[in-house]
Write a protein that holds these residues in place. Structure first.
Motif, PDB file in Angstrom:
ATOM      1  N   ASP A 152       8.709   9.849  -2.015  1.00 61.30           N
ATOM      2  CA  ASP A 152       9.530  10.879  -1.722  1.00 61.30           C
ATOM      3  C   ASP A 152       9.816  10.940  -0.266  1.00 61.30           C
ATOM      4  OD1 ASP A 152       9.985  13.797  -0.990  1.00 61.30           O
ATOM      5  OD2 ASP A 152       9.888  14.103  -3.077  1.00 61.30           O
ATOM      6  N   MET A 153      11.324  10.919   0.260  1.00 60.30           N
ATOM      7  CA  MET A 153      11.660  10.721   1.735  1.00 60.30           C
ATOM      8  C   MET A 153      11.409  12.148   2.081  1.00 60.30           C
ATOM      9  SD  MET A 153      12.703   7.836   2.193  1.00 60.30           S
ATOM     10  CE  MET A 153      11.195   7.369   1.205  1.00 60.30           C
ATOM     11  N   ALA A 154      11.464  13.196   1.432  1.00 55.13           N
ATOM     12  CA  ALA A 154      11.202  14.552   2.026  1.00 55.13           C
ATOM     13  C   ALA A 154       9.733  14.623   2.791  1.00 55.13           C
ATOM     14  CB  ALA A 154      11.468  15.673   1.208  1.00 55.13           C
ATOM     15  N   ILE A 155       8.673  14.096   2.289  1.00 58.36           N
ATOM     16  CA  ILE A 155       7.493  13.954   2.517  1.00 58.36           C
ATOM     17  C   ILE A 155       7.282  12.883   3.750  1.00 58.36           C
ATOM     18  CG2 ILE A 155       5.100  13.365   1.838  1.00 58.36           C
ATOM     19  CD1 ILE A 155       5.789  14.680  -0.944  1.00 58.36           C
ATOM     20  N   VAL A 156       7.768  11.616   3.483  1.00 52.41           N
ATOM     21  CA  VAL A 156       7.579  10.680   4.394  1.00 52.41           C
ATOM     22  C   VAL A 156       8.321  10.725   5.623  1.00 52.41           C
ATOM     23  CG1 VAL A 156       7.991   8.045   4.607  1.00 52.41           C
ATOM     24  CG2 VAL A 156       7.184   8.975   2.493  1.00 52.41           C
ATOM     25  N   ALA A 157       9.696  11.115   5.556  1.00 50.07           N
ATOM     26  CA  ALA A 157      10.522  11.562   6.724  1.00 50.07           C
ATOM     27  C   ALA A 157      10.502  10.117   7.678  1.00 50.07           C
ATOM     28  CB  ALA A 157      10.237  12.677   7.574  1.00 50.07           C
ATOM     29  N   PRO A 158      10.969   9.037   6.894  1.00 51.14           N
ATOM     30  CA  PRO A 158      10.819   7.877   7.854  1.00 51.14           C
ATOM     31  C   PRO A 158      11.515   7.763   8.995  1.00 51.14           C
ATOM     32  CG  PRO A 158      12.212   7.495   5.620  1.00 51.14           C
ATOM     33  CD  PRO A 158      11.492   8.868   5.667  1.00 51.14           C
ATOM     34  N   LEU A 159      11.269   7.308  10.121  1.00 48.46           N
ATOM     35  CA  LEU A 159      11.699   7.340  11.370  1.00 48.46           C
ATOM     36  C   LEU A 159      12.860   6.075  11.568  1.00 48.46           C
ATOM     37  CD1 LEU A 159      11.622   9.003  13.897  1.00 48.46           C
ATOM     38  CD2 LEU A 159      10.267   7.481  15.002  1.00 48.46           C
ATOM     39  N   ALA A 160      13.825   6.131  12.096  1.00 44.29           N
ATOM     40  CA  ALA A 160      14.931   5.097  12.346  1.00 44.29           C
ATOM     41  C   ALA A 160      15.545   5.139  13.745  1.00 44.29           C
ATOM     42  CB  ALA A 160      16.145   5.243  11.636  1.00 44.29           C
TER      43      ALA A 160
ATOM     44  N   HIS B  17       0.952  -1.038  -0.091  1.00 46.45           N
ATOM     45  CA  HIS B  17      -0.083  -0.062  -0.108  1.00 46.45           C
ATOM     46  C   HIS B  17       0.941   1.174  -0.150  1.00 46.45           C
ATOM     47  CE1 HIS B  17      -3.565  -2.201   1.356  1.00 46.45           C
ATOM     48  NE2 HIS B  17      -2.664  -3.164   1.550  1.00 46.45           N
ATOM     49  N   ILE B  18       0.547   2.119  -0.860  1.00 47.19           N
ATOM     50  CA  ILE B  18       1.214   3.627  -0.805  1.00 47.19           C
ATOM     51  C   ILE B  18       0.288   4.831  -0.978  1.00 47.19           C
ATOM     52  CG2 ILE B  18       2.952   4.871  -2.285  1.00 47.19           C
ATOM     53  CD1 ILE B  18       4.150   2.579  -3.531  1.00 47.19           C
ATOM     54  N   ASP B  19       0.553   5.730  -0.062  1.00 40.38           N
ATOM     55  CA  ASP B  19      -0.287   6.929   0.106  1.00 40.38           C
ATOM     56  C   ASP B  19       0.191   7.793  -1.287  1.00 40.38           C
ATOM     57  OD1 ASP B  19      -1.543   9.251   0.303  1.00 40.38           O
ATOM     58  OD2 ASP B  19      -0.449   9.576   2.350  1.00 40.38           O
ATOM     59  N   GLU B  20      -0.675   7.948  -2.102  1.00 41.48           N
ATOM     60  CA  GLU B  20      -0.074   8.690  -3.565  1.00 41.48           C
ATOM     61  C   GLU B  20       0.566   9.815  -3.115  1.00 41.48           C
ATOM     62  OE1 GLU B  20      -3.159   8.573  -6.457  1.00 41.48           O
ATOM     63  OE2 GLU B  20      -3.416   6.036  -6.408  1.00 41.48           O
ATOM     64  N   ALA B  21      -0.088  10.539  -1.842  1.00 46.76           N
ATOM     65  CA  ALA B  21       0.340  11.820  -1.517  1.00 46.76           C
ATOM     66  C   ALA B  21       1.912  11.991  -1.291  1.00 46.76           C
ATOM     67  CB  ALA B  21      -0.169  12.500  -0.361  1.00 46.76           C
ATOM     68  N   ALA B  22       2.452  10.700  -1.176  1.00 48.39           N
ATOM     69  CA  ALA B  22       3.963  10.568  -0.888  1.00 48.39           C
ATOM     70  C   ALA B  22       4.670  10.525  -2.192  1.00 48.39           C
ATOM     71  CB  ALA B  22       4.357   9.634  -0.100  1.00 48.39           C
ATOM     72  N   LEU B  23       3.859  10.352  -3.661  1.00 48.74           N
ATOM     73  CA  LEU B  23       4.513  10.187  -4.624  1.00 48.74           C
ATOM     74  C   LEU B  23       4.814  11.480  -5.369  1.00 48.74           C
ATOM     75  CD1 LEU B  23       2.700   7.065  -6.065  1.00 48.74           C
ATOM     76  CD2 LEU B  23       4.932   6.905  -4.874  1.00 48.74           C
ATOM     77  N   VAL B  24       6.003  11.598  -5.652  1.00 51.12           N
ATOM     78  CA  VAL B  24       6.537  12.792  -6.405  1.00 51.12           C
ATOM     79  C   VAL B  24       7.391  12.693  -7.742  1.00 51.12           C
ATOM     80  CG1 VAL B  24       7.810  15.143  -6.469  1.00 51.12           C
ATOM     81  CG2 VAL B  24       6.492  14.445  -4.309  1.00 51.12           C
ATOM     82  N   ASN B  25       6.971  12.724  -8.941  1.00 53.84           N
ATOM     83  CA  ASN B  25       7.685  12.219 -10.077  1.00 53.84           C
ATOM     84  C   ASN B  25       7.854  10.945 -10.345  1.00 53.84           C
ATOM     85  OD1 ASN B  25       7.598  15.160 -11.026  1.00 53.84           O
ATOM     86  ND2 ASN B  25       9.664  15.455  -9.731  1.00 53.84           N
ATOM     87  N   GLY B  26       6.865  10.122  -9.921  1.00 51.74           N
ATOM     88  CA  GLY B  26       6.947   8.604  -9.914  1.00 51.74           C
ATOM     89  C   GLY B  26       7.990   8.152  -8.747  1.00 51.74           C
ATOM     90  N   ARG B  27       8.305   8.878  -7.777  1.00 47.92           N
ATOM     91  CA  ARG B  27       9.013   8.244  -6.702  1.00 47.92           C
ATOM     92  C   ARG B  27       8.429   8.564  -5.465  1.00 47.92           C
ATOM     93  NH1 ARG B  27      15.264   9.940  -7.962  1.00 47.92           N
ATOM     94  NH2 ARG B  27      15.597   8.437  -5.977  1.00 47.92           N
TER      95      ARG B  27
END
Length: 204
Positions: free
Chosen positions: A171-179, A159-169
């Motif tokens: 986008d880590m700037a939107i997602v900001a995955p936590l580590a 599942h992917i939130d389409e709001a996180a897709l930019v130019n077909g990728r």
């Protein structure tokens, strides 16, 4: 400095092992028990291990509710933890009694997987649906059980939130995955850079 892990005499205020093996992505594992109860728990011993087929693993230190559920049902989801979900992820890590829904007391929306019988976090930018291929207890060099149980799952749906897709990728700037880092430290990957593998022979 150097120390052997048998004695583990590092002389530091806290064991640095998990700080050295970092950053580690967080597997926010969603499961359902045979009794119908749901569970959501974050695991920092988590990662992808194969692309063909797509596979992930997580490790449970001790026999926890998540392990009980995956043993019963052989399926699980993992929801991506973005920076915006940090506090709710942390709340879901509370040691609640079996059958208590972390979705409820964390204030998260529960979504249902399409191909397996397990829930995931609706607010997450991405989630994976997984079927278990192996569960085993890791052993030491001496063959002694470690008390850590490794669960490997093959990803059957994404599942992917389409709001996180930019130019077909994605986008880590939107997602900001936590580590997870060491100690009580965390980081997000909102700032990234691209680095391509060099061709051989290397340019002099």
């Amino acid at each position: 400095m150097f120390y052997d892990t048998q004695e583990n005499a590092h002389g530091l205020p806290h064991d640095p092992f998990k700080a050295i093996v970092s950053p580690r992505p967080i597997g926010w594992i969603g499961t359902r028990g045979k009794d119908g109860s749901v569970n959501l728990a974050p695991y920092s011993f988590f990662n992808a291990i194969s692309d063909h087929p797509k596979m992930v693993m997580f490790s449970s230190s001790g026999r926890k509710d998540t392990l009980r559920n995956v043993e019963e049902t052989r399926v699980f989801t993992t929801s991506m933890v973005g920076r915006a979900l940090t506090e709710k992820m942390n709340i879901s890590s509370a040691n609640a009694p079996y059958g208590e829904s972390e979705f409820d007391f964390s204030g998260l929306t529960m979504a249902e997987a399409q191909l397996i019988n397990a829930p995931f976090v609706a607010e997450a930018h991405a989630a994976l649906e997984c079927k278990v291929t192996e569960i085993f207890e890791a052993k030491s060099l001496e063959g002694e059980p470690s008390g850590s149980f490794v669960v490997i799952g093959q990803v059957v749906g994404i599942h992917i939130d389409e709001a996180a897709l930019v130019n077909g990728r994605f986008d880590m700037a939107i997602v900001a995955p936590l580590a997870r880092l060491g100690y009580m430290d965390y980081a997000d990957a909102a700032q990234t850079f691209e680095l391509r593998r060099p061709a051989w022979p290397l340019d002099k």
